[in-house]
Design a protein around this motif. Structure first.
Motif, PDB file in Angstrom:
ATOM      1  N   HIS A  91     -10.756  -3.125  17.644  1.00  0.00           N
ATOM      2  CA  HIS A  91     -10.426  -2.505  16.359  1.00  0.00           C
ATOM      3  C   HIS A  91     -11.713  -1.861  15.849  1.00  0.00           C
ATOM      4  N   VAL A 106      -8.584  -9.822   6.248  1.00  0.00           N
ATOM      5  CA  VAL A 106      -7.944  -9.653   7.552  1.00  0.00           C
ATOM      6  C   VAL A 106      -8.156  -8.241   8.108  1.00  0.00           C
ATOM      7  N   VAL A 107      -8.176  -7.224   7.238  1.00  0.00           N
ATOM      8  CA  VAL A 107      -8.318  -5.843   7.728  1.00  0.00           C
ATOM      9  C   VAL A 107      -9.704  -5.591   8.314  1.00  0.00           C
ATOM     10  N   ARG A 118      -5.247 -13.700   9.913  1.00  0.00           N
ATOM     11  CA  ARG A 118      -3.889 -13.140   9.984  1.00  0.00           C
ATOM     12  C   ARG A 118      -2.864 -14.271   9.911  1.00  0.00           C
ATOM     13  N   VAL A 125       3.439 -13.039   3.143  1.00  0.00           N
ATOM     14  CA  VAL A 125       4.173 -11.767   3.078  1.00  0.00           C
ATOM     15  C   VAL A 125       5.300 -11.686   4.104  1.00  0.00           C
ATOM     16  N   THR A 274      -7.521  -7.469  -0.314  1.00  0.00           N
ATOM     17  CA  THR A 274      -6.969  -6.767   0.857  1.00  0.00           C
ATOM     18  C   THR A 274      -5.488  -6.465   0.650  1.00  0.00           C
ATOM     19  N   GLY A 278      -4.255  -2.772   0.358  1.00  0.00           N
ATOM     20  CA  GLY A 278      -3.374  -2.383   1.470  1.00  0.00           C
ATOM     21  C   GLY A 278      -2.029  -1.881   0.982  1.00  0.00           C
ATOM     22  N   PRO A 341       1.222   7.704   4.788  1.00  0.00           N
ATOM     23  CA  PRO A 341       0.000   7.452   4.011  1.00  0.00           C
ATOM     24  C   PRO A 341      -1.200   7.197   4.922  1.00  0.00           C
ATOM     25  N   GLN A 370      -0.569   9.669  13.052  1.00  0.00           N
ATOM     26  CA  GLN A 370       0.820   9.655  12.578  1.00  0.00           C
ATOM     27  C   GLN A 370       1.229  11.062  12.159  1.00  0.00           C
ATOM     28  N   PRO A 406       4.296   4.556  10.966  1.00  0.00           N
ATOM     29  CA  PRO A 406       3.565   4.570   9.697  1.00  0.00           C
ATOM     30  C   PRO A 406       2.879   3.234   9.416  1.00  0.00           C
ATOM     31  N   PHE A 407       3.413   2.148  10.002  1.00  0.00           N
ATOM     32  CA  PHE A 407       2.840   0.822   9.760  1.00  0.00           C
ATOM     33  C   PHE A 407       2.003   0.350  10.953  1.00  0.00           C
ATOM     34  N   GLY A 408       1.568   1.282  11.802  1.00  0.00           N
ATOM     35  CA  GLY A 408       0.806   0.873  12.988  1.00  0.00           C
ATOM     36  C   GLY A 408       1.740   0.163  13.950  1.00  0.00           C
ATOM     37  N   CYS A 414       0.976  -3.602  10.335  1.00  0.00           N
ATOM     38  CA  CYS A 414       0.918  -3.871   8.891  1.00  0.00           C
ATOM     39  C   CYS A 414       1.642  -5.170   8.560  1.00  0.00           C
ATOM     40  N   GLY A 416       2.414  -5.964   5.563  1.00  0.00           N
ATOM     41  CA  GLY A 416       3.259  -5.759   4.383  1.00  0.00           C
ATOM     42  C   GLY A 416       4.383  -4.763   4.604  1.00  0.00           C
ATOM     43  N   PHE A 419       7.613  -5.740   2.933  1.00  0.00           N
ATOM     44  CA  PHE A 419       7.335  -5.733   1.493  1.00  0.00           C
ATOM     45  C   PHE A 419       7.398  -4.287   0.986  1.00  0.00           C
TER      46      PHE A 419
HETATM   47  C1  HEM Z   1       4.014   2.376   2.710  1.00  0.00           C
HETATM   48  C2  HEM Z   1       3.194   1.346   2.613  1.00  0.00           C
HETATM   49  C3  HEM Z   1       2.243   0.903   3.698  1.00  0.00           C
HETATM   50  C4  HEM Z   1       1.775   1.570   4.794  1.00  0.00           C
HETATM   51  C5  HEM Z   1       2.095   2.994   5.237  1.00  0.00           C
HETATM   52  C6  HEM Z   1       0.884   0.656   5.500  1.00  0.00           C
HETATM   53  C7  HEM Z   1       0.240   0.970   6.697  1.00  0.00           C
HETATM   54  C8  HEM Z   1      -0.546   0.077   7.408  1.00  0.00           C
HETATM   55  C9  HEM Z   1      -1.157   0.350   8.689  1.00  0.00           C
HETATM   56  C10 HEM Z   1      -1.002   1.649   9.472  1.00  0.00           C
HETATM   57  C11 HEM Z   1      -1.860  -0.744   9.062  1.00  0.00           C
HETATM   58  C12 HEM Z   1      -2.666  -0.944  10.351  1.00  0.00           C
HETATM   59  C13 HEM Z   1      -4.099  -0.593  10.087  1.00  0.00           C
HETATM   60  C14 HEM Z   1      -5.005  -0.807  11.297  1.00  0.00           C
HETATM   61  O1  HEM Z   1      -4.625  -1.373  12.303  1.00  0.00           O
HETATM   62  O2  HEM Z   1      -6.134  -0.374  11.200  1.00  0.00           O
HETATM   63  C15 HEM Z   1      -1.727  -1.718   8.004  1.00  0.00           C
HETATM   64  C16 HEM Z   1      -2.319  -2.959   8.005  1.00  0.00           C
HETATM   65  C17 HEM Z   1      -2.180  -3.877   6.993  1.00  0.00           C
HETATM   66  N1  HEM Z   1      -1.375  -3.771   5.885  1.00  0.00           N
HETATM   67 FE1  HEM Z   1      -0.208  -2.182   5.392  1.00  0.00          FE
HETATM   68  N2  HEM Z   1       0.816  -0.518   4.807  1.00  0.00           N
HETATM   69  C18 HEM Z   1       1.645  -0.430   3.722  1.00  0.00           C
HETATM   70  C19 HEM Z   1       1.898  -1.412   2.789  1.00  0.00           C
HETATM   71  C20 HEM Z   1       1.334  -2.664   2.794  1.00  0.00           C
HETATM   72  C21 HEM Z   1       1.614  -3.695   1.827  1.00  0.00           C
HETATM   73  C22 HEM Z   1       2.634  -3.570   0.686  1.00  0.00           C
HETATM   74  C23 HEM Z   1       0.808  -4.758   2.142  1.00  0.00           C
HETATM   75  C24 HEM Z   1       0.705  -6.101   1.462  1.00  0.00           C
HETATM   76  C25 HEM Z   1       1.586  -6.634   0.668  1.00  0.00           C
HETATM   77  C26 HEM Z   1       0.029  -4.392   3.316  1.00  0.00           C
HETATM   78  C27 HEM Z   1      -0.881  -5.206   3.943  1.00  0.00           C
HETATM   79  C28 HEM Z   1      -1.515  -4.911   5.136  1.00  0.00           C
HETATM   80  C29 HEM Z   1      -2.454  -5.810   5.787  1.00  0.00           C
HETATM   81  C30 HEM Z   1      -2.887  -7.175   5.286  1.00  0.00           C
HETATM   82  C31 HEM Z   1      -2.868  -5.162   6.969  1.00  0.00           C
HETATM   83  C32 HEM Z   1      -3.875  -5.672   8.003  1.00  0.00           C
HETATM   84  C33 HEM Z   1      -3.203  -6.285   9.215  1.00  0.00           C
HETATM   85  C34 HEM Z   1      -4.208  -6.701  10.278  1.00  0.00           C
HETATM   86  O3  HEM Z   1      -5.274  -6.097  10.391  1.00  0.00           O
HETATM   87  O4  HEM Z   1      -3.891  -7.644  11.016  1.00  0.00           O
HETATM   88  N3  HEM Z   1       0.379  -3.121   3.676  1.00  0.00           N
HETATM   89  N4  HEM Z   1      -0.911  -1.193   7.006  1.00  0.00           N
END
Ligand code: HEM
Length: 475
Positions: A91, A106-107, A118, A125, A274, A278, A341, A370, A406-408, A414, A416, A419
């Motif tokens: 990473h 965690v990020v 994690r 969540v 975080t 996030g 995003p 993305q 979008p959420f990886g 992600c 969340g 959520f």
């Molecule tokens: C539309 C909303 C969201 C998008 C597009 C999004 C997108 C992402 C992406 C692409 C990653 C991976 C990042 C990486 O690997 O470098 C990520 C990681 C993460 N997101 Fe989201 N996220 C969103 C909402 C949320 C919400 C609502 C939360 C918490 C309530 C959250 C908590 C996290 C956390 C804690 C990680 C780290 C996971 C890890 O590294 O193991 N995210 N998010």
């Protein structure tokens, strides 16, 4: 300075190009300038640059200054990248500004430390727990709608970010912190904005110890965040009911690692910040783009009115309604496709790494975007069009795995995602039951920062939504 000349519109590699044979074909790449490689073209217009790279082939070599980079466009290669992080690939380090704000959350962690964190954060969540927050999401949205009046002009982005900020603070620290967001929210926003500035312009090349006004603001904001989070955590611990509540802070206080150890105060602070960072701007921006797209696509909006009238008939939505609002969910998914995003992901090849059956030199940065993948006409016909119906499970062609991310994905996906999806669907349903937003102006091209934002203000006029009984049958 010599400007890089890039081939004008080269033919893309055929979708079935053999990429993993015993003698792989050479990897194409854009023209580079000495020393800087493709840095000028990337810095000038990263979204356009990624789109041009996709046009050059499925795997493209380029250089960010001295750094070797490989750009991936095929979903199966993107899947390899996402699922290989923490095993074959590393990473990326996110830099000192992220560390200052997110600490060792965690990020910003890697390897065994990341795995432990994690595992500790995930239960807070997990989808089953999201239900507990649905009421806060709809209450905050309903309170916003109660203050809106037909005919009023609103700054849609400001309204949506304000709303997701209130939801983030209350779901994190509890409804009794309503009002406290006046201290935490703005400090978090300054921190988020100043992290973004660290990645733009000349600041990118300044060592962390060089003082700038932005860095001063960042440090001041972090001091406020530290103080406020410590105050709430301390109050919670002293009240003795710290672990009994439904908010995310309680879940973090209740978390135990494999040795039965709880998170320390600094760890709680880092994970709380975080989760806030996030989730708040990412979801608020998604909602802003959703209103922009709905205003420009009256057909999709009419179908939304029809679904809300049929399923909710004027009553407020709840968590259990989300599964019965597929069109609303498809609107959110299509918004995340067009305006993700998080618009780029990277990982770094470790020694002995491979990708698409090829060896990849250690240290090569693997990039995927993305933005460019979500607009690839091979997986998304008519890619620029807002077509929520492409998310119908029976739609053809089916969207391949990892074409939409979008959420990886993979181990670091992600936390969340559920959520965010539930929040976006419930907020949209609550507000759209009562209002249309007629967004002014024409195209609003996105601007890259920490997240993909509208480059122009998104202003619109509120109009009363059609009452459920008056929504036309054939919407
Ligand atoms: C539309 C909303 C969201 C998008 C597009 C999004 C997108 C992402 C992406 C692409 C990653 C991976 C990042 C990486 O690997 O470098 C990520 C990681 C993460 N997101 Fe989201 N996220 C969103 C909402 C949320 C919400 C609502 C939360 C918490 C309530 C959250 C908590 C996290 C956390 C804690 C990680 C780290 C996971 C890890 O590294 O193991 N995210 N998010």
């Amino acid at each position: 300075m010599t400007q890089p000349t890039e081939p004008a519109g080269p033919a893309p590699l055929p979708a079935s190009a053999p990429l993993a044979t015993s003698a792989p074909p050479p990897v194409p790449g854009p023209r580079q300038v000495p020393l800087l490689g493709n840095l000028p073209a990337f810095a000038r217009d990263p979204l356009g640059f990624f789109t041009r790279l996709r046009g050059l082939g499925d795997l493209v070599e380029w250089k960010l200054g001295p750094q070797r980079a490989l750009f991936l466009s095929r979903p199966e290669h993107i899947g390899e990248l996402l699922t290989g992080v923490e095993t074959r690939y590393r990473h990326p380090e996110l830099g000192w500004a992220f560390k200052l704000v997110l600490g060792d959350g965690v990020v910003t962690s890697e390897g065994p430390a990341w795995r432990r964190k994690r595992a500790l954060v995930q239960p807070a969540v997990r989808p089953r727990r999201v239900r507990a927050h649905a009421g806060t999401m709809t209450d905050c949205a309903a309170a916003l709608a109660a203050g809106w009046r037909p005919g009023r002009r609103v700054d849609v982005r400001r309204e949506m970010l304000g709303l997701t900020q209130r939801i983030a603070v209350q779901t994190l620290f509890g409804a009794d912190t309503a009002g406290r967001e006046s201290a935490i929210g703005p400090a978090m926003d300054v921190a988020q904005r100043e992290i973004g500035s660290e990645f733009r312009g000349l600041t990118l090349f300044l060592p962390p110890w060089v003082p700038t006004p932005g860095r001063h603001r960042l440090k001041k904001a972090v001091a406020v965040i530290d103080r406020e989070v410590a105050r709430v955590t301390d109050h919670r611990r002293r009240a003795g009911d710290g672990e009994a509540r439904d908010d995310l802070l309680s879940r973090l206080l209740a978390a135990r690692d494999e040795e039965g150890e709880p998170l320390g105060d600094k760890e709680i602070r880092d994970e709380a910040v975080t989760l806030y960072i996030g989730g708040h701007e990412t979801t608020g921006t998604t909602l802003t783009w959703a209103w922009y797209l709905l205003s420009r696509n009256p057909g999709a909006r009419a179908l939304l009115d029809r679904e809300l009238a049929d399923v909710l008939a004027g009553r407020p939505p709840g968590h259990d309604d989300v599964k019965d609002l597929p069109w609303t969910e498809r609107i959110v998914k299509e918004t995340l496709r067009l305006y993700p995003p998080v618009w780029l992901m990277t990982a770094i090849a470790k020694e002995g790494s491979t990708l698409a059956g090829r060896p990849v030199a250690e240290g090569t940065v693997l990039w995927s975007s993305q933005w460019s993948a979500h607009r690839d006409p091979r997986w998304f016909p008519d890619p620029e069009a807002f077509r929520p119906e492409r998310w119908d499970p029976d739609a053809s062609p089916a969207v391949p795995d990892h074409a939409w991310f979008p959420f990886g994905g993979g181990a670091r996906a992600c936390l969340g995602a559920r959520f965010a999806m539930v929040e976006a669907v419930l907020v949209l349903a609550t507000l759209a039951q009562r209002f249309h937003i007629e967004v002014e102006g024409g195209e609003n091209p996105p601007r890259t920062g920490l997240t993909l934002q509208p480059s122009l203000p998104v202003r619109g006029t509120l109009r009363a939504a059609v009452p459920p009984g008056a929504v036309p049958r054939q919407a």
